[in-house]
Design an enzyme around this catalytic site. Structure first.
Site, PDB file in Angstrom:
ATOM      1  N   ASP A 197       7.730   0.056 -15.932  1.00 36.46           N
ATOM      2  CA  ASP A 197       7.861  -0.970 -16.979  1.00 36.46           C
ATOM      3  C   ASP A 197       7.014  -0.503 -18.167  1.00 36.46           C
ATOM      4  O   ASP A 197       6.543   0.646 -18.201  1.00 36.46           O
ATOM      5  CB  ASP A 197       7.495  -2.367 -16.453  1.00 36.46           C
ATOM      6  CG  ASP A 197       6.004  -2.564 -16.243  1.00 36.46           C
ATOM      7  OD1 ASP A 197       5.231  -1.580 -16.403  1.00 36.46           O
ATOM      8  OD2 ASP A 197       5.589  -3.697 -15.943  1.00 36.46           O
ATOM      9  N   HIS A 198       6.808  -1.402 -19.121  1.00 36.21           N
ATOM     10  CA  HIS A 198       6.048  -1.010 -20.313  1.00 36.21           C
ATOM     11  C   HIS A 198       4.606  -0.613 -19.980  1.00 36.21           C
ATOM     12  O   HIS A 198       4.022   0.217 -20.665  1.00 36.21           O
ATOM     13  CB  HIS A 198       6.059  -2.157 -21.333  1.00 36.21           C
ATOM     14  CG  HIS A 198       5.647  -3.472 -20.760  1.00 36.21           C
ATOM     15  ND1 HIS A 198       6.452  -4.175 -19.877  1.00 36.21           N
ATOM     16  CD2 HIS A 198       4.525  -4.208 -20.914  1.00 36.21           C
ATOM     17  CE1 HIS A 198       5.833  -5.295 -19.520  1.00 36.21           C
ATOM     18  NE2 HIS A 198       4.663  -5.340 -20.129  1.00 36.21           N
ATOM     19  N   HIS A 211       0.474   7.751   8.132  1.00 38.53           N
ATOM     20  CA  HIS A 211       0.492   6.607   9.055  1.00 38.53           C
ATOM     21  C   HIS A 211       1.653   5.648   8.817  1.00 38.53           C
ATOM     22  O   HIS A 211       2.165   5.057   9.766  1.00 38.53           O
ATOM     23  CB  HIS A 211      -0.813   5.806   8.922  1.00 38.53           C
ATOM     24  CG  HIS A 211      -1.999   6.535   9.461  1.00 38.53           C
ATOM     25  ND1 HIS A 211      -3.210   5.922   9.686  1.00 38.53           N
ATOM     26  CD2 HIS A 211      -2.175   7.843   9.810  1.00 38.53           C
ATOM     27  CE1 HIS A 211      -4.074   6.804  10.152  1.00 38.53           C
ATOM     28  NE2 HIS A 211      -3.481   7.985  10.222  1.00 38.53           N
ATOM     29  N   ASN A 212       2.030   5.451   7.547  1.00 36.79           N
ATOM     30  CA  ASN A 212       3.016   4.406   7.225  1.00 36.79           C
ATOM     31  C   ASN A 212       4.392   4.966   6.881  1.00 36.79           C
ATOM     32  O   ASN A 212       5.317   4.190   6.645  1.00 36.79           O
ATOM     33  CB  ASN A 212       2.527   3.550   6.047  1.00 36.79           C
ATOM     34  CG  ASN A 212       1.094   3.097   6.208  1.00 36.79           C
ATOM     35  OD1 ASN A 212       0.209   3.484   5.440  1.00 36.79           O
ATOM     36  ND2 ASN A 212       0.845   2.306   7.220  1.00 36.79           N
ATOM     37  N   CYS A 263       3.670   0.624 -13.033  1.00 34.20           N
ATOM     38  CA  CYS A 263       3.550  -0.554 -13.897  1.00 34.20           C
ATOM     39  C   CYS A 263       2.077  -0.675 -14.274  1.00 34.20           C
ATOM     40  O   CYS A 263       1.326   0.292 -14.125  1.00 34.20           O
ATOM     41  CB  CYS A 263       4.107  -1.809 -13.224  1.00 34.20           C
ATOM     42  SG  CYS A 263       3.262  -2.371 -11.739  1.00 34.20           S
ATOM     43  N   HIS A 275       2.296   6.303  15.397  1.00 35.26           N
ATOM     44  CA  HIS A 275       2.694   5.543  14.199  1.00 35.26           C
ATOM     45  C   HIS A 275       4.188   5.210  14.187  1.00 35.26           C
ATOM     46  O   HIS A 275       4.617   4.321  13.474  1.00 35.26           O
ATOM     47  CB  HIS A 275       2.320   6.322  12.942  1.00 35.26           C
ATOM     48  CG  HIS A 275       0.858   6.621  12.866  1.00 35.26           C
ATOM     49  ND1 HIS A 275      -0.085   5.641  12.711  1.00 35.26           N
ATOM     50  CD2 HIS A 275       0.187   7.792  12.981  1.00 35.26           C
ATOM     51  CE1 HIS A 275      -1.289   6.186  12.713  1.00 35.26           C
ATOM     52  NE2 HIS A 275      -1.151   7.494  12.876  1.00 35.26           N
ATOM     53  N   THR A 300      -0.437  -2.360 -12.941  1.00 31.12           N
ATOM     54  CA  THR A 300      -1.322  -2.228 -11.775  1.00 31.12           C
ATOM     55  C   THR A 300      -0.715  -1.438 -10.624  1.00 31.12           C
ATOM     56  O   THR A 300      -1.449  -0.990  -9.736  1.00 31.12           O
ATOM     57  CB  THR A 300      -1.645  -3.623 -11.207  1.00 31.12           C
ATOM     58  OG1 THR A 300      -0.395  -4.253 -10.848  1.00 31.12           O
ATOM     59  CG2 THR A 300      -2.388  -4.486 -12.220  1.00 31.12           C
TER      60      THR A 300
END
Ligand code: RB5
Length: 146
Positions: A8-9, A99-100, A66, A134, A68
């Site tokens: 995004d901006h 792990h994910n 973005c 996992h 954050t």
């Protein structure tokens, strides 16, 4: 490696640099899904096409930026088959893959320097999923969407 990228901006400026980094330095095939200027837009509109490209197998991984990284992660993670997270350090990028089995990395364009975000993306793309113990945990995440 095929990468779908969006911003995004709040992430537009870093996305422009990240597209060049992915293509020129990491040798990736990059599909830039916008946005195309620093004008205010809604981040879910850019998370969605990137997440769907990864979920449908048109891209191997997604990169979203973005302000954050948080809104992009929340939005992208709603798409079945996507494991998205806001990542702010290379160490977390490594664990996110190991792990994910993360497949969409979400970055902060306002609070994390471009140099750190480049390192995060490089680590994210170069780190394999560990599998093993996992595997079942990631399968349990997928089962939540059934
Ligand atoms: C836009 O101002 C900002 O809310 C967005 O870039 C992002 O940080 C949302 O999580």
């Amino acid at each position: 490696m095929r990468i779908a990228i969006g911003a995004d901006h709040g992430g537009f400026e870093q996305k422009q640099a990240m597209v060049a980094y992915l293509r020129d330095d990491l040798g990736c095939e990059v599909e830039d899904m916008g946005c195309d200027s620093a004008e205010s837009v809604d981040y879910p509109d850019y998370a969605a096409p990137v997440a769907h490209a990864v979920a449908d197998g048109r891209a191997d991984f997604g990169v979203l930026i973005c302000g954050t990284g948080i809104g992009m992660a929340i939005a992208a993670d709603k798409v079945a088959g996507i494991r998205a997270s806001s990542i702010t350090t290379p160490a977390f990028a490594e664990l996110f893959r190991q792990h994910n089995n993360g497949n969409v990395v979400c970055l902060s364009g306002r609070f994390v320097d471009l140099a750190v975000n480049k390192e995060i993306v490089k680590t994210f793309l170069e780190t394999p999923f560990e599998g093993g113990r996992h595997e079942g945990r990631v399968a349990k995440i997928a089962a939540l969407q059934e």
